[in-house]
Design a protein around this motif. Sequence first.
Motif, mmCIF file in Angstrom:
data_model
loop_
_atom_site.group_PDB
_atom_site.id
_atom_site.type_symbol
_atom_site.label_atom_id
_atom_site.label_comp_id
_atom_site.label_asym_id
_atom_site.label_seq_id
_atom_site.Cartn_x
_atom_site.Cartn_y
_atom_site.Cartn_z
ATOM 1 N N PHE A 1 -12.927 -11.158 1.070
ATOM 2 C CA PHE A 1 -12.257 -10.170 0.212
ATOM 3 C C PHE A 1 -11.200 -10.844 -0.665
ATOM 4 C CE2 PHE A 1 -8.563 -7.511 -0.626
ATOM 5 C CZ PHE A 1 -9.148 -6.621 -1.522
ATOM 6 N N ARG A 2 -10.384 -11.730 -0.052
ATOM 7 C CA ARG A 2 -9.311 -12.393 -0.832
ATOM 8 C C ARG A 2 -9.908 -13.277 -1.931
ATOM 9 N NH1 ARG A 2 -5.401 -9.027 -0.094
ATOM 10 N NH2 ARG A 2 -4.737 -8.830 2.055
ATOM 11 N N LEU B 1 -4.661 -4.530 8.586
ATOM 12 C CA LEU B 1 -4.393 -5.912 8.170
ATOM 13 C C LEU B 1 -4.153 -6.817 9.359
ATOM 14 C CD1 LEU B 1 -1.936 -4.976 5.286
ATOM 15 C CD2 LEU B 1 -4.255 -5.873 4.994
ATOM 16 N N TRP C 1 -11.764 -10.926 5.851
ATOM 17 C CA TRP C 1 -10.681 -10.891 4.871
ATOM 18 C C TRP C 1 -10.735 -12.048 3.882
ATOM 19 C CZ3 TRP C 1 -7.950 -7.020 3.295
ATOM 20 C CH2 TRP C 1 -7.684 -5.948 4.144
ATOM 21 N N GLY D 1 -3.987 -4.848 -5.840
ATOM 22 C CA GLY D 1 -4.058 -4.550 -4.411
ATOM 23 C C GLY D 1 -2.764 -5.024 -3.739
ATOM 24 N N GLY D 2 -2.419 -4.387 -2.621
ATOM 25 C CA GLY D 2 -1.144 -4.683 -1.964
ATOM 26 C C GLY D 2 -0.972 -6.127 -1.514
ATOM 27 N N GLY D 3 -2.085 -6.831 -1.315
ATOM 28 C CA GLY D 3 -1.986 -8.196 -0.783
ATOM 29 C C GLY D 3 -2.178 -9.265 -1.838
ATOM 30 N N ASP E 1 -8.488 -3.070 -6.999
ATOM 31 C CA ASP E 1 -9.306 -2.697 -5.830
ATOM 32 C C ASP E 1 -10.601 -2.033 -6.287
ATOM 33 O OD1 ASP E 1 -7.477 -3.661 -3.981
ATOM 34 O OD2 ASP E 1 -6.570 -1.700 -3.570
ATOM 35 N N ARG F 1 0.843 -1.200 0.000
ATOM 36 C CA ARG F 1 0.000 0.000 0.000
ATOM 37 C C ARG F 1 0.882 1.255 0.000
ATOM 38 N NH1 ARG F 1 -3.878 -1.610 5.135
ATOM 39 N NH2 ARG F 1 -5.468 -2.715 3.966
ATOM 40 N N ARG G 1 6.013 -9.881 3.681
ATOM 41 C CA ARG G 1 5.650 -9.922 2.258
ATOM 42 C C ARG G 1 6.817 -9.685 1.307
ATOM 43 N NH1 ARG G 1 0.090 -6.424 1.796
ATOM 44 N NH2 ARG G 1 -1.329 -7.969 2.719
HETATM 45 O O1 LIG Z 1 -2.166 -4.823 1.493
HETATM 46 C C1 LIG Z 1 -3.290 -5.363 1.461
HETATM 47 O O2 LIG Z 1 -3.492 -6.505 1.898
HETATM 48 C C2 LIG Z 1 -4.402 -4.607 0.858
HETATM 49 C C3 LIG Z 1 -4.136 -3.516 0.075
HETATM 50 C C4 LIG Z 1 -5.184 -2.753 -0.636
HETATM 51 O O3 LIG Z 1 -4.727 -2.407 -1.930
HETATM 52 C C5 LIG Z 1 -6.505 -3.523 -0.733
HETATM 53 O O4 LIG Z 1 -6.434 -4.527 -1.712
HETATM 54 C C6 LIG Z 1 -6.870 -4.126 0.599
HETATM 55 O O5 LIG Z 1 -7.055 -3.076 1.526
HETATM 56 C C7 LIG Z 1 -5.783 -5.095 1.087
#
Ligand SMILES: O=C(O)C1=C[C@@H](O)[C@@H](O)[C@H](O)C1
Length: 178
Positions: free
Chosen positions: A55-56, A119, A52, A77-79, A32, A9, A136
Amino acid sequence: MNLVLIGYRGTGKSHIGRLVARQLKMRCFSMDREIEKQAGRTIPEIVADDGWTVFRDLESDMVRRLTALDHVMLDTGGGVIERPENVAALRKNSCVIWMTAGLDTIVTRISSGIHRPSLTGDKSFTDEVAEVLERRNPLYRDASHYQVSTDGREPEAIAAEIVDLWEQYRAAAGPRGK
Ligand SMILES: O=C(O)C1=C[C@@H](O)[C@@H](O)[C@H](O)C1
Ligand SMILES: Nc1ncnc2c1ncn2[C@@H]1O[C@H](COP(=O)(O)OP(=O)(O)OP(=O)(O)O)[C@@H](O)[C@H]1O
Ligand SMILES: [Mg+2]
């Protein structure tokens, strides 16, 4: 072939992604944003209502759907690298670029936002970023073809570096890179 930006992020995937896509005349999808449109809810709402894992799952569906396209730029997205199946799909027909930034830069860039749900739930903001980044970083490294630092750099310079890397990657891929 597609161009994929990954990274924590606040590393600038959305901001720089828009510049790169404009320059390369590629359609740009923010995963996102697409997940939110599809669900009719924001990410904080999805996570608060369903958790979560749901969402995943939505994120993995979106990876499958968008990686079926060709010649698009994907701002992930960051994850997204949390699931190996996502990484395999993203790497299949894409040049994957890992955007990096140091802890202080990330905290400064994202601490004011309200659209990024915690998170970990139980840590200070800085501790959470430090802990999740450390876990990560090897996943981002393994998922990517190139790494681009964004610390203290103008968005235009970062975008220009990414355009160069994309051209290099496509040239090395030969006819597959068209
Ligand atoms: O780092 C993450 O796990 C995330 C980053 C955002 O882009 C979103 O995809 C969400 O808030 C999860
Ligand atoms: N190189 C840069 N220099 C200064 N500010 C930047 C730079 N890149 C991005 N920013 C700013 O940092 C903030 C976060 O950037 P952005 O939303 O593009 O990150 P992101 O990687 O898409 O984050 P997320 O994964 O949460 O969607 C934005 O306010 C953006 O304008
Ligand atoms: Mg973004």
